[in-house]
Design a protein around this motif. Structure first.
Motif, PDB file in Angstrom:
ATOM      1  N   ASN A   1       0.825  -1.214   0.000  1.00 35.47           N
ATOM      2  CA  ASN A   1       0.000   0.000   0.000  1.00 35.47           C
ATOM      3  C   ASN A   1       0.856   1.258   0.000  1.00 35.47           C
ATOM      4  O   ASN A   1       0.353   2.358   0.192  1.00 35.47           O
ATOM      5  CB  ASN A   1      -0.960   0.008   1.200  1.00 35.47           C
ATOM      6  CG  ASN A   1      -0.222  -0.030   2.535  1.00 35.47           C
ATOM      7  OD1 ASN A   1       1.008  -0.111   2.576  1.00 35.47           O
ATOM      8  ND2 ASN A   1      -0.971   0.026   3.624  1.00 35.47           N
ATOM      9  N   VAL A   2       2.159   1.074  -0.198  1.00 36.06           N
ATOM     10  CA  VAL A   2       3.062   2.217  -0.326  1.00 36.06           C
ATOM     11  C   VAL A   2       3.965   1.996  -1.532  1.00 36.06           C
ATOM     12  O   VAL A   2       4.214   0.870  -1.929  1.00 36.06           O
ATOM     13  CB  VAL A   2       3.929   2.442   0.939  1.00 36.06           C
ATOM     14  CG1 VAL A   2       3.072   2.794   2.134  1.00 36.06           C
ATOM     15  CG2 VAL A   2       4.781   1.216   1.229  1.00 36.06           C
ATOM     16  N   ALA A   3       4.393   3.087  -2.118  1.00 41.25           N
ATOM     17  CA  ALA A   3       5.307   3.032  -3.269  1.00 41.25           C
ATOM     18  C   ALA A   3       6.440   4.018  -3.008  1.00 41.25           C
ATOM     19  O   ALA A   3       6.400   5.165  -3.457  1.00 41.25           O
ATOM     20  CB  ALA A   3       4.570   3.390  -4.555  1.00 41.25           C
ATOM     21  N   PRO A   4       7.473   3.593  -2.266  1.00 39.75           N
ATOM     22  CA  PRO A   4       8.580   4.488  -1.919  1.00 39.75           C
ATOM     23  C   PRO A   4       9.240   5.134  -3.143  1.00 39.75           C
ATOM     24  O   PRO A   4       9.701   6.272  -3.074  1.00 39.75           O
ATOM     25  CB  PRO A   4       9.563   3.569  -1.191  1.00 39.75           C
ATOM     26  CG  PRO A   4       8.718   2.442  -0.677  1.00 39.75           C
ATOM     27  CD  PRO A   4       7.656   2.251  -1.703  1.00 39.75           C
ATOM     28  N   PHE A   5       9.262   4.415  -4.266  1.00 41.47           N
ATOM     29  CA  PHE A   5       9.886   4.936  -5.481  1.00 41.47           C
ATOM     30  C   PHE A   5       9.132   6.126  -6.050  1.00 41.47           C
ATOM     31  O   PHE A   5       9.635   6.842  -6.910  1.00 41.47           O
ATOM     32  CB  PHE A   5       9.965   3.835  -6.540  1.00 41.47           C
ATOM     33  CG  PHE A   5       8.631   3.225  -6.898  1.00 41.47           C
ATOM     34  CD1 PHE A   5       7.834   3.792  -7.874  1.00 41.47           C
ATOM     35  CD2 PHE A   5       8.189   2.075  -6.257  1.00 41.47           C
ATOM     36  CE1 PHE A   5       6.612   3.227  -8.199  1.00 41.47           C
ATOM     37  CE2 PHE A   5       6.966   1.500  -6.588  1.00 41.47           C
ATOM     38  CZ  PHE A   5       6.177   2.085  -7.552  1.00 41.47           C
TER      39      PHE A   5
ATOM     40  N   PHE B   1      10.740  -8.718 -14.179  1.00 41.91           N
ATOM     41  CA  PHE B   1      10.436  -7.973 -12.967  1.00 41.91           C
ATOM     42  C   PHE B   1      11.712  -7.344 -12.420  1.00 41.91           C
ATOM     43  O   PHE B   1      12.824  -7.761 -12.761  1.00 41.91           O
ATOM     44  CB  PHE B   1       9.791  -8.871 -11.906  1.00 41.91           C
ATOM     45  CG  PHE B   1      10.711  -9.914 -11.339  1.00 41.91           C
ATOM     46  CD1 PHE B   1      11.370  -9.710 -10.131  1.00 41.91           C
ATOM     47  CD2 PHE B   1      10.929 -11.111 -12.017  1.00 41.91           C
ATOM     48  CE1 PHE B   1      12.231 -10.668  -9.615  1.00 41.91           C
ATOM     49  CE2 PHE B   1      11.783 -12.079 -11.499  1.00 41.91           C
ATOM     50  CZ  PHE B   1      12.435 -11.859 -10.299  1.00 41.91           C
ATOM     51  N   ASP B   2      11.525  -6.338 -11.587  1.00 38.54           N
ATOM     52  CA  ASP B   2      12.657  -5.680 -10.942  1.00 38.54           C
ATOM     53  C   ASP B   2      13.001  -6.468  -9.677  1.00 38.54           C
ATOM     54  O   ASP B   2      12.213  -6.474  -8.716  1.00 38.54           O
ATOM     55  CB  ASP B   2      12.285  -4.237 -10.592  1.00 38.54           C
ATOM     56  CG  ASP B   2      13.449  -3.469  -9.983  1.00 38.54           C
ATOM     57  OD1 ASP B   2      14.455  -4.090  -9.607  1.00 38.54           O
ATOM     58  OD2 ASP B   2      13.343  -2.225  -9.884  1.00 38.54           O
ATOM     59  N   PRO B   3      14.145  -7.136  -9.631  1.00 40.75           N
ATOM     60  CA  PRO B   3      14.484  -7.964  -8.472  1.00 40.75           C
ATOM     61  C   PRO B   3      14.745  -7.166  -7.200  1.00 40.75           C
ATOM     62  O   PRO B   3      14.834  -7.747  -6.116  1.00 40.75           O
ATOM     63  CB  PRO B   3      15.753  -8.696  -8.928  1.00 40.75           C
ATOM     64  CG  PRO B   3      16.353  -7.814  -9.977  1.00 40.75           C
ATOM     65  CD  PRO B   3      15.196  -7.171 -10.676  1.00 40.75           C
ATOM     66  N   THR B   4      14.851  -5.844  -7.314  1.00 41.44           N
ATOM     67  CA  THR B   4      15.065  -5.030  -6.113  1.00 41.44           C
ATOM     68  C   THR B   4      13.751  -4.667  -5.421  1.00 41.44           C
ATOM     69  O   THR B   4      13.763  -4.096  -4.337  1.00 41.44           O
ATOM     70  CB  THR B   4      15.831  -3.732  -6.449  1.00 41.44           C
ATOM     71  OG1 THR B   4      15.010  -2.876  -7.242  1.00 41.44           O
ATOM     72  CG2 THR B   4      17.106  -4.037  -7.198  1.00 41.44           C
ATOM     73  N   SER B   5      12.629  -4.990  -6.063  1.00 41.43           N
ATOM     74  CA  SER B   5      11.331  -4.679  -5.465  1.00 41.43           C
ATOM     75  C   SER B   5      11.091  -5.563  -4.242  1.00 41.43           C
ATOM     76  O   SER B   5      11.445  -6.749  -4.225  1.00 41.43           O
ATOM     77  CB  SER B   5      10.221  -4.890  -6.490  1.00 41.43           C
ATOM     78  OG  SER B   5       8.952  -4.836  -5.874  1.00 41.43           O
ATOM     79  N   ASP B   6      10.436  -4.998  -3.219  1.00 42.74           N
ATOM     80  CA  ASP B   6      10.155  -5.778  -2.015  1.00 42.74           C
ATOM     81  C   ASP B   6       8.768  -6.411  -2.060  1.00 42.74           C
ATOM     82  O   ASP B   6       8.258  -6.894  -1.050  1.00 42.74           O
ATOM     83  CB  ASP B   6      10.304  -4.921  -0.761  1.00 42.74           C
ATOM     84  CG  ASP B   6       9.387  -3.713  -0.745  1.00 42.74           C
ATOM     85  OD1 ASP B   6       8.582  -3.557  -1.698  1.00 42.74           O
ATOM     86  OD2 ASP B   6       9.459  -2.914   0.200  1.00 42.74           O
ATOM     87  N   THR B   7       8.136  -6.417  -3.245  1.00 42.71           N
ATOM     88  CA  THR B   7       6.817  -7.020  -3.363  1.00 42.71           C
ATOM     89  C   THR B   7       6.863  -8.410  -4.000  1.00 42.71           C
ATOM     90  O   THR B   7       5.842  -9.093  -4.079  1.00 42.71           O
ATOM     91  CB  THR B   7       5.872  -6.132  -4.194  1.00 42.71           C
ATOM     92  OG1 THR B   7       6.395  -6.005  -5.526  1.00 42.71           O
ATOM     93  CG2 THR B   7       5.734  -4.757  -3.564  1.00 42.71           C
TER      94      THR B   7
END
Length: 255
Positions: A31-35, A120-126
């Motif tokens: 529910n958050v998007a720090p980027f 996908f972006d492997p740095t994503s925490d989702t």
């Protein structure tokens, strides 16, 4: 993994999704998007204009490869629609598809590849080998959630192609002009001037020949142009939000 300079906005890396390498991967909701917290402009597709124009200004980037962008702030590093953690401030806000697509995208694994692969972006925490979340594979096959992601990214690619055609026609009709907005803040002597973007030239639009006007009206392009023009009034609303949030703009900015 692709190198950072070649990657689109938000992406720190790209890795093709594999039923073997990522068999135990899961997707966690976020529910958050720090980027997004310090991102003031995001790419748009033309289908989004009617929805986006209710919330933020729609302008066009500069250069030969101009694209539509939605302004979430007037100054670099300022986003008036999310807090410092990247959480939406208002519930009814329309989140552009480009944001919702992250951390996934379709990409060619090699320059001569004919097909696009889901990456996908492997740095994503989702997405990762988590204990919680929805599994991405079952019995070596993509689960429903992965199929939905694939369908969404395919639809986004198709919308991107239509947007490219829209921009091509816009350039051919020579309807774009350099944009400039001057906003006078109460108590400040000099106005704040914003440049570095493009907008539709209303006079050129009004002067189109009858056959040209009929063509863009029948194609559905005309209402999209007016959605863009109507949205420009929100520049002052975004400015006011920045002032209320204490994120004062600089006198000049290029988007």
């Amino acid at each position: 993994m692709a190198s950072a300079p070649q990657l689109p906005l938000f992406y720190n890396g790209l890795e093709p999704l594999s039923s073997e390498a990522h068999a135990n991967y899961r997707i966690r909701p976020a529910n958050v998007a720090p980027f997004l917290a310090q991102q003031h402009a995001v790419p748009l597709t033309v289908e989004e204009f009617p929805l986006v124009q209710r919330f933020m200004p729609i302008v066009f980037s500069v250069g030969d490869d101009a694209i539509p962008i939605g302004l979430m702030g007037l100054n670099e590093g300022v986003n008036v629609f999310v807090d410092d953690e990247g959480k939406l401030i208002q519930d009814d806000f329309y989140v552009p598809a480009y944001i919702r697509r992250y951390p996934y995208m379709l990409a060619r694994l090699s320059p001569d590849a004919q097909e696009l692969s889901l990456c996908f972006d492997p740095t994503s925490d989702t997405i990762g080998p988590f204990e919680d979340g929805e599994p991405m594979f079952a019995d070596g096959k993509p689960t429903e959630i992965v199929q939905n992601v694939l369908q969404f990214t395919e639809s986004f690619e198709q919308a991107g192609a239509r947007t490219s055609q829209f921009m091509k026609e816009l350039r051919e009709m020579d309807l774009l002009m350099d944009g400039e907005v001057s906003i006078q803040q109460e108590g400040v002597e000099q106005p704040f001037v914003y440049r570095g973007f493009q907008m539709v030239d209303e006079q050129k639009l009004a002067d189109l020949r009858g056959d040209q006007l009929r063509k863009i009206s029948q194609s559905g392009m005309l209402p999209l142009l007016y959605a863009h023009l109507f949205s420009l009034a929100l520049m002052r609303e975004i400015f006011s939000r920045q002032v209320r949030l204490g994120k004062m703009p600089q006198p000049q900015l290029s988007f």
